[in-house]
Design a protein around this motif. Structure first.
Motif, PDB file in Angstrom:
ATOM      1  N   PRO A  71      10.588  -0.877   5.104  1.00 24.33           N
ATOM      2  CA  PRO A  71      11.545   0.099   4.591  1.00 24.33           C
ATOM      3  C   PRO A  71      12.303   0.849   5.693  1.00 24.33           C
ATOM      4  N   ILE A  72      11.662   1.080   6.819  1.00 24.50           N
ATOM      5  CA  ILE A  72      12.341   1.804   7.910  1.00 24.50           C
ATOM      6  C   ILE A  72      13.545   1.023   8.410  1.00 24.50           C
ATOM      7  N   HIS A  88       0.826  -1.205   0.000  1.00 22.38           N
ATOM      8  CA  HIS A  88       0.000   0.000   0.000  1.00 22.38           C
ATOM      9  C   HIS A  88       0.864   1.261   0.000  1.00 22.38           C
ATOM     10  N   TRP A  89       0.239   2.400  -0.181  1.00 21.10           N
ATOM     11  CA  TRP A  89       0.940   3.669  -0.417  1.00 21.10           C
ATOM     12  C   TRP A  89       1.999   4.025   0.626  1.00 21.10           C
ATOM     13  N   PRO A  90       1.737   3.889   1.929  1.00 16.32           N
ATOM     14  CA  PRO A  90       2.814   4.218   2.882  1.00 16.32           C
ATOM     15  C   PRO A  90       4.059   3.348   2.699  1.00 16.32           C
ATOM     16  N   ALA A  91       3.869   2.088   2.390  1.00 12.90           N
ATOM     17  CA  ALA A  91       5.019   1.202   2.177  1.00 12.90           C
ATOM     18  C   ALA A  91       5.759   1.581   0.893  1.00 12.90           C
ATOM     19  N   ILE A  92       5.007   1.947  -0.148  1.00 13.21           N
ATOM     20  CA  ILE A  92       5.637   2.386  -1.397  1.00 13.21           C
ATOM     21  C   ILE A  92       6.429   3.665  -1.164  1.00 13.21           C
ATOM     22  N   THR A 112      10.443   3.969  -1.564  1.00 14.91           N
ATOM     23  CA  THR A 112      10.993   4.980  -2.469  1.00 14.91           C
ATOM     24  C   THR A 112      11.946   5.910  -1.730  1.00 14.91           C
ATOM     25  N   ALA A 113      11.553   6.339  -0.536  1.00 10.08           N
ATOM     26  CA  ALA A 113      12.417   7.211   0.266  1.00 10.08           C
ATOM     27  C   ALA A 113      13.722   6.509   0.617  1.00 10.08           C
ATOM     28  N   THR A 114      13.651   5.236   0.919  1.00  9.43           N
ATOM     29  CA  THR A 114      14.856   4.474   1.243  1.00  9.43           C
ATOM     30  C   THR A 114      15.809   4.435   0.050  1.00  9.43           C
ATOM     31  N   VAL A 115      15.275   4.148  -1.130  1.00  9.57           N
ATOM     32  CA  VAL A 115      16.112   4.114  -2.337  1.00  9.57           C
ATOM     33  C   VAL A 115      16.732   5.482  -2.601  1.00  9.57           C
ATOM     34  N   LEU A 116      15.941   6.544  -2.474  1.00  4.51           N
ATOM     35  CA  LEU A 116      16.463   7.902  -2.705  1.00  4.51           C
ATOM     36  C   LEU A 116      17.551   8.258  -1.690  1.00  4.51           C
ATOM     37  N   PHE A 117      17.351   7.893  -0.437  1.00  4.02           N
ATOM     38  CA  PHE A 117      18.346   8.185   0.588  1.00  4.02           C
ATOM     39  C   PHE A 117      19.646   7.449   0.296  1.00  4.02           C
ATOM     40  N   LEU A 155      19.253   0.710   8.790  1.00  6.02           N
ATOM     41  CA  LEU A 155      20.466  -0.116   8.689  1.00  6.02           C
ATOM     42  C   LEU A 155      21.499   0.568   7.797  1.00  6.02           C
ATOM     43  N   PHE A 156      21.060   1.067   6.647  1.00  4.83           N
ATOM     44  CA  PHE A 156      21.995   1.738   5.749  1.00  4.83           C
ATOM     45  C   PHE A 156      22.592   2.979   6.416  1.00  4.83           C
ATOM     46  N   ASN A 157      21.753   3.796   7.049  1.00  5.85           N
ATOM     47  CA  ASN A 157      22.229   5.010   7.711  1.00  5.85           C
ATOM     48  C   ASN A 157      23.205   4.672   8.832  1.00  5.85           C
TER      49      ASN A 157
END
Length: 108
Positions: A61-62, A2-6, A10-15, A67-69
């Motif tokens: 995604p969080i 659903h939209w919040p997960a998308i 997307t925010a994770t990929v951009l970050f 983890l990446f950060n």
């Protein structure tokens, strides 16, 4: 999905895409003089404390962005500690920038 997960994915990929060039440049140049040690330490402390919150959330995604950060901040702090000796002593008068000193990043 659903939209919040998308939006989160997307925010994770951009970050990640926005941070990778910084990591690549730091790795290649080994010049971390422009980074603040205090900022890197505070960021790592914040990531440590944030982990207590993130582990209570469902995997999503969080987790990926945290983890990446966390890894990126820890890597930058490690490189900064290893390479901080490269800062020119204030008592040395140099007309042109000194040649880079060897700094081992990523070697075991």
């Amino acid at each position: 999905m659903h939209w919040p997960a998308i939006a989160g994915a997307t925010a994770t990929v951009l970050f990640v895409l926005s941070t990778l060039p910084m990591l690549i440049k730091a790795r290649r140049s080994r010049d971390l003089r422009s980074y603040s040690g205090a900022n890197l330490i505070i960021a790592n402390c914040g990531n440590f404390l944030q982990s207590f919150y993130v582990i209570t959330l469902p995997v999503g995604p969080i987790w990926a962005i945290h983890l990446f950060n966390t890894l990126a901040s820890a890597l930058m702090l490690t490189w900064w500690i290893r390479c901080r000796h490269r800062i020119t002593s204030p008592t040395v008068r140099v007309q042109s920038p000194p040649p880079p000193l060897p700094c081992v990043i990523g070697a075991s």
